[in-house]
Design an enzyme around this catalytic site. Structure first.
Site, PDB file in Angstrom:
ATOM      1  N   TRP A 100      44.673  46.367  42.764  1.00 13.78           N
ATOM      2  CA  TRP A 100      43.512  45.798  42.296  1.00 13.78           C
ATOM      3  C   TRP A 100      42.194  46.089  43.101  1.00 13.78           C
ATOM      4  O   TRP A 100      41.100  46.375  42.640  1.00 13.78           O
ATOM      5  CB  TRP A 100      43.567  44.264  42.250  1.00 13.78           C
ATOM      6  CG  TRP A 100      44.771  43.771  41.222  1.00 13.78           C
ATOM      7  CD1 TRP A 100      45.715  43.109  41.546  1.00 13.78           C
ATOM      8  CD2 TRP A 100      44.685  44.418  39.976  1.00 13.78           C
ATOM      9  NE1 TRP A 100      46.783  43.228  40.553  1.00 13.78           N
ATOM     10  CE2 TRP A 100      46.096  43.758  39.548  1.00 13.78           C
ATOM     11  CE3 TRP A 100      44.107  44.789  38.950  1.00 13.78           C
ATOM     12  CZ2 TRP A 100      46.400  43.755  38.024  1.00 13.78           C
ATOM     13  CZ3 TRP A 100      44.520  45.064  37.654  1.00 13.78           C
ATOM     14  CH2 TRP A 100      45.703  44.551  37.192  1.00 13.78           C
ATOM     15  N   ASP A 167      37.434  39.257  45.817  1.00 14.98           N
ATOM     16  CA  ASP A 167      38.331  38.953  44.474  1.00 14.98           C
ATOM     17  C   ASP A 167      39.521  37.910  44.804  1.00 14.98           C
ATOM     18  O   ASP A 167      40.365  38.154  45.695  1.00 14.98           O
ATOM     19  CB  ASP A 167      38.889  40.268  43.904  1.00 14.98           C
ATOM     20  CG  ASP A 167      39.865  40.102  42.678  1.00 14.98           C
ATOM     21  OD1 ASP A 167      40.022  38.969  42.392  1.00 14.98           O
ATOM     22  OD2 ASP A 167      40.391  41.161  42.187  1.00 14.98           O
ATOM     23  N   LYS A 191      45.590  32.435  36.547  1.00 12.84           N
ATOM     24  CA  LYS A 191      46.798  32.192  37.454  1.00 12.84           C
ATOM     25  C   LYS A 191      46.666  30.879  37.976  1.00 12.84           C
ATOM     26  O   LYS A 191      47.702  30.247  38.183  1.00 12.84           O
ATOM     27  CB  LYS A 191      46.411  33.314  38.515  1.00 12.84           C
ATOM     28  CG  LYS A 191      46.553  34.848  38.219  1.00 12.84           C
ATOM     29  CD  LYS A 191      46.470  35.589  39.310  1.00 12.84           C
ATOM     30  CE  LYS A 191      46.394  37.398  38.721  1.00 12.84           C
ATOM     31  NZ  LYS A 191      47.741  37.570  38.053  1.00 12.84           N
TER      32      LYS A 191
END
Length: 354
Positions: A100, A167, A191
């Site tokens: 990511w 992030d 999540k």
């Protein structure tokens, strides 16, 4: 049989949240209308959006500190380019700890000069880089707090005088941090917060408006702030479900309360990985994530037996990512300790059979 859901995302949500959300789909607030039928400009939904945004700031300890919370679309992947468009003037630094952060780097390079100040690519991202130097002339430093695929987590916030952009998609609201040290935080909901379809962005207001480029309207944080996070039609159901999850979290004692539960779960999980000779952890011990435990079998001939036992025990979602292989137990906020104990019991039974 209700399954033990270890999915990495979209992931498990609190049962009470699912029940309330399902009721609202049929009839929201005894209005005779479904939540997903009402106007996003209606009083009912404006209250939902305002409450969700306020709860996010409250739980992060940022209420009244010059931050704005937004619920946007496009997933965390859109934030890879959006952060750069809004914040990057000359040069930004990125810490590369996996898939990511790598994608974030790729997108930001389309906007300006990017330097990698640290990377763990040399060991397939099984550790968190340390001892790197952060240049003082950066517009911002970007990193990913928790790495879902590789099972690593930054334990400490990097010490720097440049703005921090982060992030937090896979560990938002899971542990106590000084969130005021960040200038911008973003996190996909799917999540620890809600269903897929919305992304939380928490931005310090005074970091915006400093770039000279003409930012596309839909990617301009200032326009979203001005419009109350409803510049365009918002993702109504994901925002509502996220609000319910944040209310649930507040009822548990907030982030401090859930952190204690998360520590119990990760202790049980990693103790089994370390004590059971049939398993080996992937991530460096000092960098292990309490959200995503990654591990492999030491004897691949037991793979079919182990996976049959997992299925029989109602354990779902533990297959590892293809770039790591093996297994991954995602232990997000809503996963009960009993589910972790069920997985550990299967691992222990496998040892007894071998």
């Amino acid at each position: 049989m209700k399954k033990h859901n270890f999915s990495a995302g979209p992931s498990i949500l609190p049962q009470e949240v699912l029940l309330k959300a399902s009721e609202a789909i049929v009839d929201y607030n005894n209005s005779g209308l479904s939540l997903i039928e009402i106007s996003h400009r209606s009083k009912d939904f404006v209250e939902i959006m305002e409450n969700a945004r306020a709860l996010a700031l409250e739980l992060l300890g940022l209420e009244g500190k010059g931050y704005t919370a937004l619920f946007l679309q496009g997933g965390a992947s859109t934030q890879f380019i959006m952060t750069a468009l809004n914040l990057l003037n000359k040069k930004a630094g990125y810490i590369n700890t996996g898939a990511w952060s790598g994608k974030a780097i790729k997108e930001a390079k389309k906007v300006g000069e990017i330097i990698e100040v640290g990377s763990s690519a040399d060991a397939n991202f099984n550790y968190i880089p340390k001892g790197f130097e952060i240049p003082s002339d950066l517009d911002y430093l970007h990193y990913t707090t928790n790495n879902t695929i590789f099972g690593t987590q930054f334990k400490d916030i990097p010490q720097t005088n440049v703005p921090l952009v982060c992030d937090m998609s896979s560990d938002i609201f899971s542990r106590v941090l000084d969130y005021s040290k960040f200038s911008l935080i973003y996190a996909g909901a799917q999540k620890n917060m809600g269903p897929a379809g919305t992304t939380l962005v928490v931005v310090k207001d005074d970091i915006l408006g400093k770039v000279s480029r003409d930012i596309p309207s839909i990617l301009d944080y200032q326009l979203h702030i001005k419009a109350g996070s409803m510049y365009n039609t918002p993702p109504v159901f994901p925002v509502y479900t996220s609000m319910l999850t944040l209310e649930w979290l507040k009822g548990l004692g907030g982030i401090a309360g859930i952190e204690a539960e998360n520590e119990k779960k990760s202790t049980v999980m990693y103790s089994e990985i370390d004590l059971n000779p049939l398993f080996k952890g992937f991530a460096a011990k000092e960098d292990r994530s309490p959200m995503n435990a990654t591990f492999n079998l030491t004897d691949e001939s037991l793979k079919d037996t182990f996976e049959t036992m997992l299925k029989e025990a109602g354990i779902s979602g533990v297959n590892g990512h293809r770039s790591v292989g093996g297994y991954r137990a995602s232990m997000y906020n809503a996963l009960p300790l009993d589910s972790v104990k069920a997985l550990v019991e299967v691992m222990s039974e496998l040892e007894a059979k071998a």
